[in-house]
Design a protein around this motif. Sequence first.
Motif, PDB file in Angstrom:
ATOM      1  N   UNK A  89      26.950  19.246  61.954  1.00  0.00           N
ATOM      2  CA  UNK A  89      25.745  20.012  61.621  1.00  0.00           C
ATOM      3  C   UNK A  89      24.610  19.063  61.263  1.00  0.00           C
ATOM      4  N   UNK A  90      23.400  19.572  61.322  1.00  0.00           N
ATOM      5  CA  UNK A  90      22.218  18.797  60.949  1.00  0.00           C
ATOM      6  C   UNK A  90      22.374  18.300  59.509  1.00  0.00           C
ATOM      7  N   UNK A  91      22.102  17.036  59.307  1.00  0.00           N
ATOM      8  CA  UNK A  91      22.244  16.429  57.985  1.00  0.00           C
ATOM      9  C   UNK A  91      23.513  15.634  57.821  1.00  0.00           C
ATOM     10  N   UNK A  92      24.522  15.890  58.664  1.00  0.00           N
ATOM     11  CA  UNK A  92      25.753  15.104  58.607  1.00  0.00           C
ATOM     12  C   UNK A  92      25.480  13.673  59.060  1.00  0.00           C
ATOM     13  N   UNK A  93      26.349  12.766  58.651  1.00  0.00           N
ATOM     14  CA  UNK A  93      26.213  11.362  59.025  1.00  0.00           C
ATOM     15  C   UNK A  93      27.360  10.971  59.949  1.00  0.00           C
ATOM     16  N   UNK A  94      27.010  10.332  61.054  1.00  0.00           N
ATOM     17  CA  UNK A  94      27.989   9.850  62.029  1.00  0.00           C
ATOM     18  C   UNK A  94      27.765   8.364  62.225  1.00  0.00           C
ATOM     19  N   UNK A  95      28.837   7.606  62.346  1.00  0.00           N
ATOM     20  CA  UNK A  95      28.712   6.171  62.606  1.00  0.00           C
ATOM     21  C   UNK A  95      28.574   5.937  64.106  1.00  0.00           C
ATOM     22  N   UNK A  96      27.588   5.139  64.485  1.00  0.00           N
ATOM     23  CA  UNK A  96      27.305   4.902  65.904  1.00  0.00           C
ATOM     24  C   UNK A  96      27.202   3.412  66.187  1.00  0.00           C
ATOM     25  N   UNK A  97      27.790   3.002  67.313  1.00  0.00           N
ATOM     26  CA  UNK A  97      27.673   1.631  67.772  1.00  0.00           C
ATOM     27  C   UNK A  97      26.420   1.514  68.639  1.00  0.00           C
ATOM     28  N   UNK A  98      25.848   0.339  68.684  1.00  0.00           N
ATOM     29  CA  UNK A  98      24.646   0.109  69.475  1.00  0.00           C
ATOM     30  C   UNK A  98      24.919   0.349  70.962  1.00  0.00           C
ATOM     31  N   UNK A  99      23.900   0.779  71.732  1.00  0.00           N
ATOM     32  CA  UNK A  99      24.102   1.117  73.142  1.00  0.00           C
ATOM     33  C   UNK A  99      24.678  -0.037  73.950  1.00  0.00           C
ATOM     34  N   UNK A 100      25.548   0.322  74.884  1.00  0.00           N
ATOM     35  CA  UNK A 100      26.149  -0.658  75.772  1.00  0.00           C
ATOM     36  C   UNK A 100      26.443   0.021  77.095  1.00  0.00           C
ATOM     37  N   UNK A 101      26.947  -0.733  78.045  1.00  0.00           N
ATOM     38  CA  UNK A 101      27.301  -0.167  79.339  1.00  0.00           C
ATOM     39  C   UNK A 101      26.493  -0.768  80.468  1.00  0.00           C
ATOM     40  N   UNK A 102      27.118  -0.828  81.669  1.00  0.00           N
ATOM     41  CA  UNK A 102      26.485  -1.455  82.828  1.00  0.00           C
ATOM     42  C   UNK A 102      26.227  -0.460  83.961  1.00  0.00           C
ATOM     43  N   UNK A 103      26.427   0.828  83.700  1.00  0.00           N
ATOM     44  CA  UNK A 103      26.104   1.872  84.677  1.00  0.00           C
ATOM     45  C   UNK A 103      24.635   2.230  84.479  1.00  0.00           C
ATOM     46  N   UNK A 104      23.752   1.329  84.877  1.00  0.00           N
ATOM     47  CA  UNK A 104      22.347   1.443  84.494  1.00  0.00           C
ATOM     48  C   UNK A 104      21.432   1.234  85.697  1.00  0.00           C
ATOM     49  N   UNK A 127      18.826   8.287  83.641  1.00  0.00           N
ATOM     50  CA  UNK A 127      18.433   7.404  84.743  1.00  0.00           C
ATOM     51  C   UNK A 127      17.326   8.036  85.571  1.00  0.00           C
ATOM     52  N   UNK A 128      17.531   9.295  85.997  1.00  0.00           N
ATOM     53  CA  UNK A 128      16.562   9.964  86.869  1.00  0.00           C
ATOM     54  C   UNK A 128      15.239  10.211  86.156  1.00  0.00           C
ATOM     55  N   UNK A 129      15.302  10.712  84.923  1.00  0.00           N
ATOM     56  CA  UNK A 129      14.077  11.025  84.190  1.00  0.00           C
ATOM     57  C   UNK A 129      13.244   9.776  83.936  1.00  0.00           C
ATOM     58  N   UNK A 130      13.890   8.707  83.488  1.00  0.00           N
ATOM     59  CA  UNK A 130      13.161   7.470  83.204  1.00  0.00           C
ATOM     60  C   UNK A 130      12.532   6.911  84.472  1.00  0.00           C
ATOM     61  N   UNK A 131      13.281   6.920  85.567  1.00  0.00           N
ATOM     62  CA  UNK A 131      12.782   6.404  86.835  1.00  0.00           C
ATOM     63  C   UNK A 131      11.546   7.168  87.301  1.00  0.00           C
ATOM     64  N   UNK A 132      11.637   8.492  87.315  1.00  0.00           N
ATOM     65  CA  UNK A 132      10.535   9.304  87.827  1.00  0.00           C
ATOM     66  C   UNK A 132       9.296   9.226  86.943  1.00  0.00           C
ATOM     67  N   UNK A 133       9.497   9.089  85.639  1.00  0.00           N
ATOM     68  CA  UNK A 133       8.371   8.995  84.713  1.00  0.00           C
ATOM     69  C   UNK A 133       7.654   7.657  84.860  1.00  0.00           C
ATOM     70  N   UNK A 134       8.419   6.578  85.001  1.00  0.00           N
ATOM     71  CA  UNK A 134       7.821   5.233  84.978  1.00  0.00           C
ATOM     72  C   UNK A 134       7.352   4.746  86.354  1.00  0.00           C
ATOM     73  N   UNK A 237      27.312   2.352  92.437  1.00  0.00           N
ATOM     74  CA  UNK A 237      27.617   2.131  91.025  1.00  0.00           C
ATOM     75  C   UNK A 237      28.378   3.362  90.528  1.00  0.00           C
ATOM     76  N   UNK A 238      29.409   3.139  89.738  1.00  0.00           N
ATOM     77  CA  UNK A 238      30.216   4.281  89.331  1.00  0.00           C
ATOM     78  C   UNK A 238      30.667   4.187  87.882  1.00  0.00           C
ATOM     79  N   UNK A 239      30.852   5.355  87.293  1.00  0.00           N
ATOM     80  CA  UNK A 239      31.371   5.451  85.933  1.00  0.00           C
ATOM     81  C   UNK A 239      32.304   6.661  85.876  1.00  0.00           C
TER      82      UNK A 239
END
Length: 353
Positions: A89-104, A127-134, A237-239
């Motif tokens: 729920x909103x307000x809860x805290x989750x531990x997150x690792x920094x972004x990674x991955x090579x499917x980019x 991928x699609x949204x960033x590409x079309x915007x930029x 490229x595959x994931x």
Amino acid sequence: MFHPLRVSEVEPLTDDAVAVTLAVPPELREAFRHTPGQHIALRRRTGSGEEIRRTYSICAPAGPDAALRVGIRLVEGGEFSTYAFKELAVGDVVEAMEPTGRFVLEPRAGYFAAVVGGSGITPVLSIAATLLIREPTARFCLVRSDRTVASTMFLEEVADLKDRFPDRFQLATVVSREERRTGLPSGRLDRERLTGLLPALLPVADVDGWFLCGPLGLVSGAERALRGLGVERARIHQEIFHVDEAPSAAVAAATPGARAPAHSTLTATLAGRSGTWPVREGESLLETVLRGRADAPYACKGGVCGTCRAFLVQGEVSMDRNFALEPEETDAGYVLACQSHPATAEVELDFDR
């Protein structure tokens, strides 16, 4: 490294999926800046102290002030997805690792396409949204497969791309478990069907990069279809998002090795520090490292996410299975620590390369 992040939004997407947005404080914005297609590992501890990690792709477009938003689909028996879907729920805290991955895909001019199934839409949406915007001249074709229309994740976001970029974004949707009056006929997107469908949708030879994401069966079928249509391996490229079991073809893609020695030691470098430990019988090299270094990177432990990728500095290993590393990565000496076992008396890994 994991960071505690507060949940700022939990948005229902379908009857079995949600989008979760995490608030990133100013001091961590640079660390959590993502490349389109990357994922993050999330961690929680149960009441009994058990640690649960899962990897989820970022669905938001990339940018300096991009939201850290992930799509999570409920998996039967999945501890983290059940928690996220039913309790988070909103307000809860989750531990997150920094972004990674090579499917980019770093945005650039060109013609790109994707074949996705189910929740495989998540990284491809970014991928699609960033590409079309930029990139004002770039084009993108999305072929997506879902069980039903009601189970389709990010319907509104994909429709928005179609409305905003009608001349540069092409969409083809197939559902496998219900009939539709319009659009493509229902049924699975297997190798045979894709071999006929893709050339009818777009000029296959003109596509600069293909992005395949979803269950193993869909991804492997799409890859075989593209190779049969003459597409170079370097453009594919595959994931993999889901693997029921390791079929023979996937096992063959792993790294075979000699029979494990009776006694072996592992030296591993992580975050600039090295350590050496004996490898216990039957354990993976990741498990060996975790006995001495709790900060060793991993998420799925199933050879799928690639979080535990390490460079093999010395010795030989055998990998049980590999659904995360590209052939050029294994050729360059990278292995999945969660699937690797020693094939020589001494093995050295470098997680920092």
